[in-house]
Design an enzyme around this catalytic site. Sequence first.
Site, PDB file in Angstrom:
ATOM      1  N   ARG A  15       0.818  -1.230   0.000  1.00 53.94           N
ATOM      2  CA  ARG A  15       0.000   0.000   0.000  1.00 53.94           C
ATOM      3  C   ARG A  15       0.842   1.266   0.000  1.00 53.94           C
ATOM      4  O   ARG A  15       0.392   2.336   0.383  1.00 53.94           O
ATOM      5  CB  ARG A  15      -0.974   0.033   1.179  1.00 53.94           C
ATOM      6  CG  ARG A  15      -1.985  -1.089   1.150  1.00 53.94           C
ATOM      7  CD  ARG A  15      -3.179  -0.780   2.031  1.00 53.94           C
ATOM      8  NE  ARG A  15      -4.147  -1.845   1.923  1.00 53.94           N
ATOM      9  CZ  ARG A  15      -4.130  -2.932   2.677  1.00 53.94           C
ATOM     10  NH1 ARG A  15      -3.220  -3.068   3.612  1.00 53.94           N
ATOM     11  NH2 ARG A  15      -5.034  -3.866   2.505  1.00 53.94           N
ATOM     12  N   LYS A  41       3.171  11.612 -11.785  1.00 55.24           N
ATOM     13  CA  LYS A  41       2.324  10.656 -12.521  1.00 55.24           C
ATOM     14  C   LYS A  41       3.101   9.367 -12.670  1.00 55.24           C
ATOM     15  O   LYS A  41       4.222   9.370 -13.191  1.00 55.24           O
ATOM     16  CB  LYS A  41       1.993  11.183 -13.915  1.00 55.24           C
ATOM     17  CG  LYS A  41       0.894  12.206 -13.958  1.00 55.24           C
ATOM     18  CD  LYS A  41       0.573  12.471 -15.426  1.00 55.24           C
ATOM     19  CE  LYS A  41      -0.463  13.532 -15.594  1.00 55.24           C
ATOM     20  NZ  LYS A  41      -0.702  13.827 -17.023  1.00 55.24           N
ATOM     21  N   GLU A  66      10.254  17.564 -25.769  1.00 53.19           N
ATOM     22  CA  GLU A  66       9.514  18.023 -24.577  1.00 53.19           C
ATOM     23  C   GLU A  66       9.991  19.404 -24.115  1.00 53.19           C
ATOM     24  O   GLU A  66       9.216  20.180 -23.559  1.00 53.19           O
ATOM     25  CB  GLU A  66       9.636  17.001 -23.431  1.00 53.19           C
ATOM     26  CG  GLU A  66       9.007  15.639 -23.714  1.00 53.19           C
ATOM     27  CD  GLU A  66       7.466  15.616 -23.652  1.00 53.19           C
ATOM     28  OE1 GLU A  66       6.850  16.688 -23.539  1.00 53.19           O
ATOM     29  OE2 GLU A  66       6.903  14.504 -23.738  1.00 53.19           O
ATOM     30  N   LYS A 110       7.232  23.054 -15.250  1.00 52.96           N
ATOM     31  CA  LYS A 110       6.380  21.919 -14.881  1.00 52.96           C
ATOM     32  C   LYS A 110       6.054  21.926 -13.382  1.00 52.96           C
ATOM     33  O   LYS A 110       4.916  21.681 -12.991  1.00 52.96           O
ATOM     34  CB  LYS A 110       7.033  20.587 -15.298  1.00 52.96           C
ATOM     35  CG  LYS A 110       6.090  19.416 -15.091  1.00 52.96           C
ATOM     36  CD  LYS A 110       6.450  18.163 -15.857  1.00 52.96           C
ATOM     37  CE  LYS A 110       5.416  17.075 -15.578  1.00 52.96           C
ATOM     38  NZ  LYS A 110       5.734  15.798 -16.211  1.00 52.96           N
ATOM     39  N   GLU A 133      -4.571  17.374 -12.712  1.00 52.24           N
ATOM     40  CA  GLU A 133      -4.902  17.686 -14.100  1.00 52.24           C
ATOM     41  C   GLU A 133      -6.388  17.944 -14.334  1.00 52.24           C
ATOM     42  O   GLU A 133      -7.012  17.357 -15.214  1.00 52.24           O
ATOM     43  CB  GLU A 133      -4.431  16.533 -15.002  1.00 52.24           C
ATOM     44  CG  GLU A 133      -4.198  16.973 -16.432  1.00 52.24           C
ATOM     45  CD  GLU A 133      -3.551  15.887 -17.271  1.00 52.24           C
ATOM     46  OE1 GLU A 133      -2.414  15.506 -16.963  1.00 52.24           O
ATOM     47  OE2 GLU A 133      -4.191  15.424 -18.219  1.00 52.24           O
ATOM     48  N   ARG A 152      -2.916  21.941 -15.745  1.00 50.11           N
ATOM     49  CA  ARG A 152      -1.938  20.878 -16.058  1.00 50.11           C
ATOM     50  C   ARG A 152      -2.175  20.287 -17.452  1.00 50.11           C
ATOM     51  O   ARG A 152      -1.267  19.711 -18.048  1.00 50.11           O
ATOM     52  CB  ARG A 152      -1.962  19.778 -14.976  1.00 50.11           C
ATOM     53  CG  ARG A 152      -0.830  18.770 -15.175  1.00 50.11           C
ATOM     54  CD  ARG A 152      -0.601  17.823 -14.029  1.00 50.11           C
ATOM     55  NE  ARG A 152       0.518  16.944 -14.326  1.00 50.11           N
ATOM     56  CZ  ARG A 152       1.130  16.157 -13.461  1.00 50.11           C
ATOM     57  NH1 ARG A 152       0.744  16.142 -12.199  1.00 50.11           N
ATOM     58  NH2 ARG A 152       2.130  15.391 -13.813  1.00 50.11           N
ATOM     59  N   HIS A 186       0.443  16.150 -27.255  1.00 50.46           N
ATOM     60  CA  HIS A 186       0.359  14.748 -26.834  1.00 50.46           C
ATOM     61  C   HIS A 186      -0.894  14.045 -27.331  1.00 50.46           C
ATOM     62  O   HIS A 186      -0.914  12.819 -27.389  1.00 50.46           O
ATOM     63  CB  HIS A 186       0.449  14.643 -25.306  1.00 50.46           C
ATOM     64  CG  HIS A 186       1.846  14.808 -24.792  1.00 50.46           C
ATOM     65  ND1 HIS A 186       2.560  15.970 -24.967  1.00 50.46           N
ATOM     66  CD2 HIS A 186       2.673  13.959 -24.124  1.00 50.46           C
ATOM     67  CE1 HIS A 186       3.756  15.833 -24.420  1.00 50.46           C
ATOM     68  NE2 HIS A 186       3.862  14.622 -23.910  1.00 50.46           N
ATOM     69  N   HIS A 229       8.906   8.792 -27.850  1.00 53.25           N
ATOM     70  CA  HIS A 229       7.870   9.658 -27.275  1.00 53.25           C
ATOM     71  C   HIS A 229       8.049  11.119 -27.719  1.00 53.25           C
ATOM     72  O   HIS A 229       7.122  11.744 -28.238  1.00 53.25           O
ATOM     73  CB  HIS A 229       7.935   9.542 -25.748  1.00 53.25           C
ATOM     74  CG  HIS A 229       6.903  10.342 -25.028  1.00 53.25           C
ATOM     75  ND1 HIS A 229       5.591   9.941 -24.932  1.00 53.25           N
ATOM     76  CD2 HIS A 229       6.983  11.526 -24.379  1.00 53.25           C
ATOM     77  CE1 HIS A 229       4.912  10.840 -24.254  1.00 53.25           C
ATOM     78  NE2 HIS A 229       5.728  11.810 -23.906  1.00 53.25           N
TER      79      HIS A 229
END
Length: 342
Positions: A108, A130, A172, A214, A224, A228, A235, A249
């Site tokens: 957990r 994330k 990016e 960021k 988000e 955000r 993307h 990516h």
Amino acid sequence: MKTFHIKAATGESTLLIGETLDHLPVHVPGGTAVILTDAHVEKCCGDRFPPWPVITIGTGESVKTLDTAVDIYRRLLSLEADRSSFIVGIGGGVVCDLAGFVASTYLRGVRFGFVATTLLSQVDASVGGKNGVNLDGYKNIVGIFNQPEFVICDPALLTTLPRKEILSGLGEVVKHALIQDEPLFNYLEARFEAALRLDPTVVERMVHDSIRIKAAIVGRDERESGIRRKLNFGHTFGHAYEKVTGITHGEAVSAGMMTAVALSVKRGLLGKADALRIETLLNHLSLPTALPVDRFRIWEALRKDKKRIGDALHVVLLTGIGRSVIERVSLADLQKETEGLV
Ligand SMILES: NC(=O)c1ccc[n+]([C@@H]2O[C@H](COP(=O)([O-])OP(=O)(O)OC[C@H]3O[C@@H](n4cnc5c(N)ncnc54)[C@H](O)[C@@H]3O)[C@@H](O)[C@H]2O)c1
């Protein structure tokens, strides 16, 4: 060394720009941890890891799965990792996304931090909390918001990066400049050659400014629900291009940004001169601005976008260089509007 802090509902994160991997034990409570890394990173800098247990996974996007997470849980069990254990992900975005996901769910949740080893993970993937994995063609569809306690961005680790991974990270950086930092865009325009050869001064500026942008956005909207979303510029189409073509990516994001730029021009939000400046910079950085893709497969991928809300998506468009807006649009309208652009 420069430091930023993110204070969010799921925790606090300290981002250490210019810190070295050799100082990792100083940042880990109790001075010991379990390391998660991938085979390339272990080969490049494994000799600099502290003498801690290491779990090594395969490389590439295809390993970012629940199956890999299960393998890691089993390895943690065999190492008798308990609630007091600390996990450090040392790698690119794939390792960081997996390390954060596993650390947030094993028992957990145990404490964790990252050493980001790709340009893309230093400017983006390791920052913001994330964590997640892909499933059945859905990218990052299973995951959790949770902040790493620290992120070490050691510029020396980037020297072994293959060129295509450098380009991926640059995609990016341009994104951050375009959504809200015109001076960074101007800086990249003037120094694209130095950026491509990872000149240390330019790397420091790119990582610093990207993390500043960021961290500020994530501090305001960790989950988000608003601003955000701007970080998703390029993307929406980028993820679809990545999936359909298999390019990196950041390269996919580059092509996705140009689709969003074309849409911004079509809607009269962005001038053609600015669009040309953006295309020129991406070309100078050897990033793709258009891709030969099967339109049908792109729409199939867009329908699997986890950010879809009913039949609509949020797209980020530009109103200038360094200025962006978020627009909600139905998939059907988007399909019509991008006829000839995708
Ligand atoms: N969590 C987030 O907010 C976020 C944001 C952006 C991207 N991402 C995710 O990040 C992933 C992409 O990250 P990435 O581009 O770092 O890919 P990656 O982790 O696959 O790394 C790219 C390649 O570089 C190798 N590598 C890593 N460090 C190296 C080094 N120092 N020297 C030589 N080789 C090295 C890796 O083994 C891999 O082969 C995607 O899964 C994407 O979804 C997450």
